[in-house]
Every structure is written in C-alpha cells, then in structure tokens.
Design a protein around this motif. Sequence first.
Motif: not given
Length: 186
Positions: A131-145
């Motif tokens: 993630s780049r420049g995301c606020p709040g919890q979304v800033a912690d995203v480093s994986a997806w499925d």
Amino acid sequence: MKTGVAMAALLSLAGCNSVAPSFGGGGNLGGGGGVAPVRAAPAGQVYASQLPPPPPPPATPVAQTPPPGQTPPGQTPAPGAQPAAQPTKTASAAPVTREGLVGAWRVSSGGGNCQIFMALTQWTGGYRAASRGCPGQVADVSAWDVSGSQVVLKDSGGSTVATLSNAGGTRYEGTTSGGQSVSLYR
C-alpha cells in the motif's frame, strides 16, 4: 576436390598458430601488453523525495441516455406513458479470481485515498500486496487473497484487515476489521 579440401585444412591449421595483435596496442602476448583495464563508471549521489499523493477517486459519471421507456431528466413523460421500473444496482455475480485482481488499485477509506498494488507472489496469509499513502488500518495491508466471492486484505502477520465484495465491474466494497468502509477500484 581433395586437394582443395586438404589445402583449406592446412591453411586453417596454419592460422591457429599465428598470434593476433592485442586491442590495447601492446603487440603479441609475450610483450606484456594485454588489454587495458576498464575504468569504473562514475558514481554520483542518490536523492530521495516523497511521492505526490494518489489522485482522487473518479467523479460520478455524467448522466447517460435513459433506456427505452424512460423519460430523460428535465422532460415530462408523454400522455398515457407508463413510468418504467428504475434499475437497481446489485453486486456482480462474476466470479472473483486472483488473476483478475493482480495489479494497481485505487483505495478510498476513512475519507482518504491511496493505492494498493497486488501481486501473485506467495506471502504470509496469501499473496503479496503493497500500500502507498493509505490511512488507518489500510496502511497495514501487505497481503491479500480471495475467499469464495470476497477479496480479503491482510496485514504482515496474516490477520484480516478488510473484507470486500464485488460491487460490479472492477469495484469492490467492504469494511475494515475496525468497521470503517473501504472501496477498491480501478
């Protein structure tokens, strides 16, 4: 013919014994010439700066021509015309695939906008995301499925950050684990 072949073989063997001059102008091998050393490439300073924020989400689309049977905005219906049923927006029934999610996405969450890039590289809890420049919890995203028909965004420990459902086309809507709404779109 045999003489020509023998002559060609003899000339090629004779050529193997000759010494070619070096490119450095030093003469033959015994003269100590050899190839001149290559100079190192110049090394300058490296500068870093902050990237500009991502662009805002797209504006609401301009009014389109209504389907047959509907009256355009600002006009009155013809006498005796029945009003057409208004279309309802429903989530797309199209299956969610990992391959369809790979690439750059814009994100809107908590009143801010940012970007997330999703790859098919195996990572803790699924596949790699950044993630780049995301606020709040979304800033912690480093994986997806993908879980069934939902997109699951996760942090570096594999814990769920947000769960999103297809809202039609290339748009996904959902909430973070903290209850904040989040939209993923292209």
